[in-house]
Design a protein around this motif. Structure first.
Motif, short mmCIF file in Angstrom:
data_model
loop_
_atom_site.label_atom_id
_atom_site.label_comp_id
_atom_site.label_asym_id
_atom_site.label_seq_id
_atom_site.Cartn_x
_atom_site.Cartn_y
_atom_site.Cartn_z
N UNK A 17 0.72 -1.25 0.27
CA UNK A 17 -0.08 -0.27 -0.41
C UNK A 17 0.85 0.67 0.30
N UNK A 18 1.48 1.59 1.04
CA UNK A 18 2.72 2.22 0.82
C UNK A 18 3.34 2.58 -0.66
N UNK B 119 -2.33 -7.44 -4.33
CA UNK B 119 -2.69 -6.02 -3.67
C UNK B 119 -2.64 -4.63 -4.27
N UNK B 120 -1.29 -5.19 -4.86
CA UNK B 120 -1.32 -3.86 -6.10
C UNK B 120 -1.51 -3.91 -7.26
N UNK C 63 2.42 1.45 -2.90
CA UNK C 63 1.55 2.10 -4.87
C UNK C 63 1.15 3.50 -5.00
N UNK C 64 1.72 4.37 -3.28
CA UNK C 64 1.77 5.89 -3.53
C UNK C 64 2.72 6.34 -4.48
N UNK C 65 3.72 5.30 -4.04
CA UNK C 65 5.09 5.78 -4.70
C UNK C 65 4.90 5.95 -6.47
#
Lengths: 317, 284
Positions: free
Chosen positions: A138-139, A249-250, A141-143
């Motif tokens: 999750x972290x 997840x990604x 995927x913001x990058x």
């Protein structure tokens, strides 16, 4: 078929008709029995049944139908299976080869006599590993969002933005980065403990014999580090081939739960065959294929890392 | 561990600086995503797309977290994970210590073969048996039951190996003999002679197990269908699957809240943790 056992081993107290010796081995068997009971039910039986199942057509509900090698034919003629195979290998290579090299460098730096705050660095390097894979994904995927930090950095140094969420390489680099971030520190600490186990007088003796830095590395450090390198290579191989959570997840944020082709791995393929399409037979065949591939790659990688350090093979710390 | 100063020859300021630059860069890369998680969690939902990227902590954390509570049963999932992880951890510590003790200090037939077998199971990938295990769970009607997560995980090969190694060196056979002479039973000796000596190893195994169960995603995904049963990892993943634009402020506030407890536990026990990691590394 087999009656599953709920393992709750009560501790029996032996009675006097037993000799002390026999009682003692009986207790030992009792102490180790929970593992073997649970493994029989949730380990061995499922493995054998998977192999059996791979020759049947089954949707997990209705009757099973024997189909011979048809499941294997079906998956090996399914392009998606081969895409998943290729993806698994590429992501595995991209995520582990640079990672192990960086880990080795970090370990050597940490082990250097002039480095202070070793304990502090070890803790910091290890922090990513305690984070769950879901959280890491999750972290990151913001990058790797379209307007995220990844593309901003690329723009800063004058490159075009990359489609991290849909491009062939973009997806793989993103997932490999997540793997690297979570595991580099872990492997660095394994290597560090290996380096620390090498007696310092070996280096001193080599220095007296006139060995330079490079020779010390090739003839002392690498051979003595070999068991540790084999361990990390083996673990990375097995872990890499089982890759599931990161791509699932990604790339699953569309809400449909299906994974984009660029990031589909063998376990994702297995999972969707069984739990999305209800094809338990082909999923079982995929599991068997995955196991065979795991064995092949483990053996190859062990052989390769064992040859490391050239003719000094066989020396153990 | 401390080098005596003769290991490395004296090197210039330059290479020393380079060493630290690389190490600090590595440390920054390790830590930054945690900070970034918190930055996004505390800014409003457009914060993540800010150009240049935001690097300052905002004040929207509770607003974001409010939306987490609206969309998911965050605390239920947290409780589920806490329950499952705790039960599995206690069980693993107990059964692995018992089995490790037997392998370390008892003599019985086929001991070496059985131990070799235990080690061998470490190399079998979990996915190989996942389909039949799922079917077993369905037959037992354990789908959506925590038993499906707990029972198969109650004892594991790594734990047995780890405890055996530790007990072999830390527990002296004379202590066990003395207990026998005093007439204590086998389990009594285990409980009041062996266990007190090996608590550090048990603690390490416990931390490892807790973390693994807490972080597991694949198996819970297979056997838990009802959202009231979801573990925290599944709840996080669910937040990420909305069709309408992703609300990263909300997602990161949940992710941060789910990661923080582990981070605190890790920093408190890091000594045991890293010691355990390194001594368990090489199995040969």
């Amino acid at each position: 078929m087999q009656q599953p056992v709920t393992a709750s081993p009560a501790v029996k107290t032996g009675k006097p008709f037993l000799t002390e010796r026999r009682l003692s081995s009986l207790m030992a068997y009792l102490f180790i029995s929970p593992f073997f009971l649970l493994f029989a039910v949730f380990g061995l039986y499922p493995i054998l049944f998977t192999i059996y199942l791979s020759f049947y057509k089954w949707d997990a509900l209705g009757p099973m139908k024997y189909v011979g090698f048809k499941n294997y034919d079906l998956i090996t003629s399914d392009p998606t299976f081969w895409i998943s195979f290729l993806n698994t290998l590429l992501i595995g290579l991209m995520g582990t080869v640079p990672q192990l090299l960086v880990a080795l460098v970090l370990a050597v730096l940490l082990n250097s006599a002039m480095t202070r705050f070793k304990k502090g660095f070890r803790i910091l390097f290890f922090m990513p590993n305690i984070t769950s894979i879901v959280a890491v994904t999750l972290v990151f995927s913001t990058f790797f969002g379209n307007n995220g930090m990844g593309n901003w950095l690329l723009d800063l140094i004058g490159f075009d933005p990359v489609a991290w969420g849909s491009g062939f390489w973009g997806v793989k680099i993103a997932i490999a980065t997540m793997i690297m971030w979570r595991w580099t520190g872990y492997n660095a600490i394994i290597y560090l403990s290996g380096l620390q186990s090498i007696p310092t007088d070996l280096y001193e003796a080599a220095k007296i014999d006139g060995a330079n830095k490079r020779q010390q590395l090739v003839f002392i450090t690498l051979p003595l580090l070999k068991p540790f390198i084999i361990f990390t290579v083996l673990m990375s191989t097995i872990g890499g081939l089982q890759l599931f959570t990161e791509p699932y997840v990604y790339l699953g944020q569309s809400g449909t739960g299906s994974t984009r082709e660029e990031g589909i791995t063998m376990v994702v393929y297995l999972y969707s065959e069984a739990f999305r399409n209800g094809f338990f037979g082909t999923a079982a065949a995929t599991a068997v294929m995955l196991f065979i591939i795991t064995i092949i790659f483990s053996v190859i990688n062990m052989w390769v890392s064992n040859r490391l350090g050239g003719d000094t093979g066989g020396s153990k710390a | 561990m401390r080098a005596t100063g003769t290991v490395e020859e004296k090197q210039g300021i330059v290479s020393k600086t380079l060493f630290y630059v690389l190490l600090i860069a590595g440390a920054l890369v390790s830590v930054f995503p945690f900070y970034w998680m918190f930055v996004i969690a505390t800014n409003d939902r457009s914060g993540v797309f800010h150009v240049p990227p935001l690097l300052t902590v905002g004040d929207q954390f509770f607003v974001n977290f409010q939306r987490v509570l609206e969309l998911s049963s965050f605390f239920t999932a947290l409780g589920n994970s806490l329950f499952v992880s705790t039960v599995v951890t206690l069980s693993v510590i107990f059964f692995c210590t018992l089995a490790g003790y037997a392998f370390a200090k008892y003599e019985f037939r086929y001991k070496n073969i059985l131990f070799f077998f235990v080690i061998g199971t470490l190399f079998v990938p979990q996915q190989l048996g996942v389909l039949p295990t799922y079917v077993i769970m369905a037959k037992l009607e354990w789908i959506d039951s925590f038993k499906a997560l707990i029972v198969p995980a109650m004892v594991n090969a790594f734990g047995i190996f780890w405890m055996r190694q530790y007990i072999s060196t830390a527990v002296h056979s004379e202590m066990i003999e003395a207990g026998r002479i005093d007439g204590a039973g086998h389990f009594r000796i285990f409980w009041s002679v062996v266990v007190p000596v090996i608590t550090p190893a048990m603690a390490t195994l416990g931390i490892f197990t807790f973390l693994n169960v807490w972080n597991d995603f694949f198996w819970p995904l297979v056997v838990l269908k009802d959202s009231s049963r979801f573990t925290i990892q599944m709840a996080l993943q669910q937040l990420f699957t909305t069709r309408d634009g992703l609300d990263y402020g909300m997602i990161m506030s949940a992710t941060f809240s789910a990661t923080l407890p582990l981070l605190i536990v890790f920093l408190m026990f890091s000594r045991w943790f890293i010691a355990g990691l390194t001594s368990g590394a090489v199995k040969s």
